[in-house]
Design a protein around this motif. Structure first.
Motif, PDB file in Angstrom:
ATOM      1  N   VAL A  48     -17.692 134.675 129.145  1.00  0.00           N
ATOM      2  CA  VAL A  48     -16.837 134.044 127.409  1.00  0.00           C
ATOM      3  C   VAL A  48     -15.772 133.408 127.763  1.00  0.00           C
ATOM      4  CG1 VAL A  48     -17.895 136.070 126.588  1.00  0.00           C
ATOM      5  CG2 VAL A  48     -16.212 136.466 127.785  1.00  0.00           C
ATOM      6  N   ALA A  49     -15.119 133.528 126.676  1.00  0.00           N
ATOM      7  CA  ALA A  49     -13.759 132.252 126.568  1.00  0.00           C
ATOM      8  C   ALA A  49     -12.882 133.378 126.981  1.00  0.00           C
ATOM      9  CB  ALA A  49     -13.287 132.030 125.823  1.00  0.00           C
ATOM     10  N   LYS A  50     -11.644 133.387 127.918  1.00  0.00           N
ATOM     11  CA  LYS A  50     -10.468 134.655 127.775  1.00  0.00           C
ATOM     12  C   LYS A  50     -10.212 135.212 126.739  1.00  0.00           C
ATOM     13  CE  LYS A  50      -6.389 133.672 130.500  1.00  0.00           C
ATOM     14  NZ  LYS A  50      -5.663 133.348 131.743  1.00  0.00           N
TER      15      LYS A  50
ATOM     16  N   SER B 118      -5.706 144.522 129.139  1.00  0.00           N
ATOM     17  CA  SER B 118      -5.094 144.132 130.535  1.00  0.00           C
ATOM     18  C   SER B 118      -6.001 144.320 130.927  1.00  0.00           C
ATOM     19  CB  SER B 118      -4.006 145.388 130.469  1.00  0.00           C
ATOM     20  OG  SER B 118      -4.560 146.575 130.543  1.00  0.00           O
ATOM     21  N   LYS B 119      -6.013 144.157 132.077  1.00  0.00           N
ATOM     22  CA  LYS B 119      -7.320 144.110 133.252  1.00  0.00           C
ATOM     23  C   LYS B 119      -7.219 145.206 133.464  1.00  0.00           C
ATOM     24  CE  LYS B 119      -5.960 143.080 137.018  1.00  0.00           C
ATOM     25  NZ  LYS B 119      -5.494 142.090 138.837  1.00  0.00           N
ATOM     26  N   ILE B 120      -6.384 146.224 133.180  1.00  0.00           N
ATOM     27  CA  ILE B 120      -6.574 147.685 133.821  1.00  0.00           C
ATOM     28  C   ILE B 120      -7.238 148.560 132.980  1.00  0.00           C
ATOM     29  CG2 ILE B 120      -5.221 149.294 135.040  1.00  0.00           C
ATOM     30  CD1 ILE B 120      -5.398 147.442 136.623  1.00  0.00           C
ATOM     31  N   ASP B 121      -7.047 148.112 131.441  1.00  0.00           N
ATOM     32  CA  ASP B 121      -7.344 148.560 130.706  1.00  0.00           C
ATOM     33  C   ASP B 121      -8.980 148.400 130.367  1.00  0.00           C
ATOM     34  OD1 ASP B 121      -5.758 150.336 129.783  1.00  0.00           O
ATOM     35  OD2 ASP B 121      -4.930 148.535 128.078  1.00  0.00           O
ATOM     36  N   LEU B 122      -9.562 147.344 130.864  1.00  0.00           N
ATOM     37  CA  LEU B 122     -11.043 147.021 130.813  1.00  0.00           C
ATOM     38  C   LEU B 122     -11.904 147.263 131.859  1.00  0.00           C
ATOM     39  CD1 LEU B 122     -12.717 143.512 130.965  1.00  0.00           C
ATOM     40  CD2 LEU B 122     -13.021 145.163 133.034  1.00  0.00           C
ATOM     41  N   LEU B 123     -11.086 147.643 133.776  1.00  0.00           N
ATOM     42  CA  LEU B 123     -11.723 148.189 134.261  1.00  0.00           C
ATOM     43  C   LEU B 123     -12.306 149.618 134.608  1.00  0.00           C
ATOM     44  CD1 LEU B 123      -9.284 146.426 137.757  1.00  0.00           C
ATOM     45  CD2 LEU B 123     -12.028 145.257 136.347  1.00  0.00           C
ATOM     46  N   VAL B 124     -10.082 150.414 133.730  1.00  0.00           N
ATOM     47  CA  VAL B 124     -10.800 151.744 133.751  1.00  0.00           C
ATOM     48  C   VAL B 124     -11.388 151.983 133.131  1.00  0.00           C
ATOM     49  CG1 VAL B 124      -9.983 153.396 132.140  1.00  0.00           C
ATOM     50  CG2 VAL B 124      -8.391 152.695 133.910  1.00  0.00           C
ATOM     51  N   GLN B 125     -12.570 150.783 131.306  1.00  0.00           N
ATOM     52  CA  GLN B 125     -13.608 151.171 130.830  1.00  0.00           C
ATOM     53  C   GLN B 125     -14.829 151.343 131.342  1.00  0.00           C
ATOM     54  OE1 GLN B 125     -13.624 148.989 126.826  1.00  0.00           O
ATOM     55  NE2 GLN B 125     -15.667 150.275 126.908  1.00  0.00           N
TER      56      GLN B 125
ATOM     57  N   GLY C 256      -7.831 140.384 142.705  1.00  0.00           N
ATOM     58  CA  GLY C 256      -8.855 139.537 142.892  1.00  0.00           C
ATOM     59  C   GLY C 256      -9.990 139.947 141.533  1.00  0.00           C
ATOM     60  N   ALA C 257     -10.540 141.409 140.856  1.00  0.00           N
ATOM     61  CA  ALA C 257     -10.569 141.133 139.073  1.00  0.00           C
ATOM     62  C   ALA C 257      -9.414 140.467 138.315  1.00  0.00           C
ATOM     63  CB  ALA C 257     -11.184 142.182 139.448  1.00  0.00           C
ATOM     64  N   GLY C 258      -9.103 139.354 137.553  1.00  0.00           N
ATOM     65  CA  GLY C 258      -8.416 138.590 137.694  1.00  0.00           C
ATOM     66  C   GLY C 258      -9.042 138.573 135.838  1.00  0.00           C
ATOM     67  N   MET C 259      -8.653 138.510 134.476  1.00  0.00           N
ATOM     68  CA  MET C 259      -9.066 137.986 133.038  1.00  0.00           C
ATOM     69  C   MET C 259      -9.418 137.142 133.567  1.00  0.00           C
ATOM     70  SD  MET C 259      -9.017 140.872 131.235  1.00  0.00           S
ATOM     71  CE  MET C 259      -8.331 141.272 129.729  1.00  0.00           C
ATOM     72  N   GLU C 260      -9.329 136.203 133.927  1.00  0.00           N
ATOM     73  CA  GLU C 260      -9.659 134.897 134.340  1.00  0.00           C
ATOM     74  C   GLU C 260     -11.405 134.987 134.450  1.00  0.00           C
ATOM     75  OE1 GLU C 260      -9.096 130.306 135.192  1.00  0.00           O
ATOM     76  OE2 GLU C 260      -7.808 131.216 134.349  1.00  0.00           O
ATOM     77  N   GLN C 261     -11.080 135.774 135.692  1.00  0.00           N
ATOM     78  CA  GLN C 261     -12.333 135.714 136.626  1.00  0.00           C
ATOM     79  C   GLN C 261     -13.636 136.660 136.174  1.00  0.00           C
ATOM     80  OE1 GLN C 261      -9.184 136.480 137.953  1.00  0.00           O
ATOM     81  NE2 GLN C 261      -9.608 134.725 139.002  1.00  0.00           N
ATOM     82  N   ILE C 262     -13.116 137.447 135.577  1.00  0.00           N
ATOM     83  CA  ILE C 262     -13.733 138.168 134.213  1.00  0.00           C
ATOM     84  C   ILE C 262     -14.515 137.486 133.358  1.00  0.00           C
ATOM     85  CG2 ILE C 262     -13.826 140.281 132.877  1.00  0.00           C
ATOM     86  CD1 ILE C 262     -11.379 141.303 134.737  1.00  0.00           C
ATOM     87  N   ALA C 263     -13.881 136.782 133.096  1.00  0.00           N
ATOM     88  CA  ALA C 263     -14.629 136.219 131.544  1.00  0.00           C
ATOM     89  C   ALA C 263     -15.236 135.472 131.658  1.00  0.00           C
ATOM     90  CB  ALA C 263     -13.246 135.298 130.461  1.00  0.00           C
TER      91      ALA C 263
END
Length: 178
Positions: free
Chosen positions: A23-25, A34-41, A11-18
């Protein structure tokens, strides 16, 4: 982190995160591939040093542990922390890099601190001399997961502290009387 806690990895997609960040996607993709890279960080950013025991006389170690139980229990009783833990553990088979980041940055420092404290406790006689510290930490970790992540009933920090105290007693930890 909010989206991961609220909706899980899927449910934590890049569009939802942006959108949540305002901010823009494409802006998000410029920084993370990737979403996983972002979530890992994001998980890595949660790293913090668990509380240390104060410098005390080794004979006072059981009292120092008893005094720290409420501090340790606060985070364990936090529903957001419990939900994050459940979401990441559940996502492990599909997203091992996210689980690895969680284990390295949130679990490992706490395991290391627990092993350090329990080793000191064994050295001062607050634990039996034959206590296998890594096995005790595994047992305690498993018990905490069972109590906090596999239960649908919320628990307070006081209840968690009482549970940790009972758990430590069960493995032979000698708290001071009184």
């Amino acid at each position: 982190m909010e989206l991961l806690i609220e909706r899980g990895v899927e449910g934590a997609g890049m569009e939802q995160i942006a959108k949540r960040a305002g901010v823009a996607k494409v802006t998000v993709y410029r920084r993370w591939s990737s979403k996983i890279d972002l979530l890992v960080q994001a998980v890595e950013s949660l790293r913090e040093e668990p509380p240390r025991l104060p410098d005390t006389d080794p004979a006072d170690l059981p009292s120092a542990v008893a005094a720290l139980l409420p501090t340790w229990s606060e985070q364990l009783a936090d529903r957001r922390f419990q939900t994050l833990s459940a979401r990441v553990l559940g996502a492990g088979p599909d997203h091992p890099e996210l689980l690895s980041a969680y284990l390295e940055h949130l679990v490992r420092p706490r395991r290391d601190r627990a092993e350090e404290i329990l080793t000191q406790a064994r050295e001062v006689g607050a634990l039996p001399a034959e206590a296998d510290i890594p096995v005790l930490v595994d047992m305690m970790t498993s018990a905490v997961i069972q109590r906090l992540l596999l239960s649908t009933v919320p628990v307070s920090a006081v209840e968690v502290a009482d549970y940790l105290r009972a758990l430590l007693r069960q493995v032979g930890f000698r708290f001071p009387s009184g």
